[in-house]
Design a protein around this motif. Structure first.
Motif, PDB file in Angstrom:
ATOM      1  N   ASN A 176       2.463   1.860  -3.156  1.00 53.64           N
ATOM      2  CA  ASN A 176       1.413   2.407  -4.219  1.00 53.64           C
ATOM      3  C   ASN A 176       1.385   3.976  -4.391  1.00 53.64           C
ATOM      4  O   ASN A 176       1.258   4.833  -4.891  1.00 53.64           O
ATOM      5  CB  ASN A 176       0.143   1.801  -4.319  1.00 53.64           C
ATOM      6  CG  ASN A 176       0.192   0.477  -5.035  1.00 53.64           C
ATOM      7  OD1 ASN A 176       1.023   0.172  -5.858  1.00 53.64           O
ATOM      8  ND2 ASN A 176      -0.577  -0.543  -4.318  1.00 53.64           N
ATOM      9  N   GLU A 177       1.158   4.318  -2.731  1.00 49.46           N
ATOM     10  CA  GLU A 177       0.802   5.843  -2.336  1.00 49.46           C
ATOM     11  C   GLU A 177       2.289   6.651  -2.636  1.00 49.46           C
ATOM     12  O   GLU A 177       2.201   7.723  -3.185  1.00 49.46           O
ATOM     13  CB  GLU A 177       0.756   5.941  -0.714  1.00 49.46           C
ATOM     14  CG  GLU A 177      -0.494   5.292  -0.470  1.00 49.46           C
ATOM     15  CD  GLU A 177      -0.514   5.292   0.835  1.00 49.46           C
ATOM     16  OE1 GLU A 177       0.181   6.040   1.861  1.00 49.46           O
ATOM     17  OE2 GLU A 177      -1.462   4.704   1.647  1.00 49.46           O
ATOM     18  N   GLN A 234       0.715  -1.219   0.029  1.00 40.94           N
ATOM     19  CA  GLN A 234      -0.005   0.086   0.226  1.00 40.94           C
ATOM     20  C   GLN A 234       0.723   1.250   0.001  1.00 40.94           C
ATOM     21  O   GLN A 234       0.447   2.162  -0.797  1.00 40.94           O
ATOM     22  CB  GLN A 234      -0.820   0.008   1.365  1.00 40.94           C
ATOM     23  CG  GLN A 234      -1.815   1.104   1.190  1.00 40.94           C
ATOM     24  CD  GLN A 234      -2.574   1.313   2.594  1.00 40.94           C
ATOM     25  OE1 GLN A 234      -2.460   0.369   3.127  1.00 40.94           O
ATOM     26  NE2 GLN A 234      -3.214   2.318   2.693  1.00 40.94           N
ATOM     27  N   ALA A 258       2.098   6.982  -6.573  1.00 40.03           N
ATOM     28  CA  ALA A 258       1.267   7.814  -7.104  1.00 40.03           C
ATOM     29  C   ALA A 258       1.756   9.326  -6.741  1.00 40.03           C
ATOM     30  O   ALA A 258       1.446  10.171  -7.568  1.00 40.03           O
ATOM     31  CB  ALA A 258       0.056   7.544  -6.303  1.00 40.03           C
TER      32      ALA A 258
END
Length: 85
Positions: free
Chosen positions: A69-70, A66, A73
């Protein structure tokens, strides 16, 4: 793009921050020190007494994915912002 600063330096700096940001976020979320982060990177799943001992728990794996991904991004947003300067 900001032409008053070396573009190559700006891009290199942006990419150089990625692993640092990722490490800091993982350490914060998993409540690890930096040495623990690097130790966890080196260890592998292993078998002891017929049972598999995981290097990372499923919760740690989920959290780390997670966070990856953050961070990616945010980097994507930073790159888009940089391109529109």
């Amino acid at each position: 793009m900001n032409t008053s600063v070396n573009t190559l330096l700006q891009i290199h700096t942006m990419f150089s921050k990625l692993p640092i940001t990722f490490r800091e976020r993982v350490c914060e979320e998993c409540n690890w020190s930096f040495p623990t982060f690097y130790r966890k990177m080196r260890i592998r799943d292993e078998e002891r007494d017929g049972k598999v001992v995981l290097a990372l728990s499923n919760a740690e794996k989920t959290t780390i994915l997670q966070l990856m991904n953050e961070v990616v991004a945010q980097a994507d947003n930073d790159i888009k912002e940089f391109m529109h300067q």
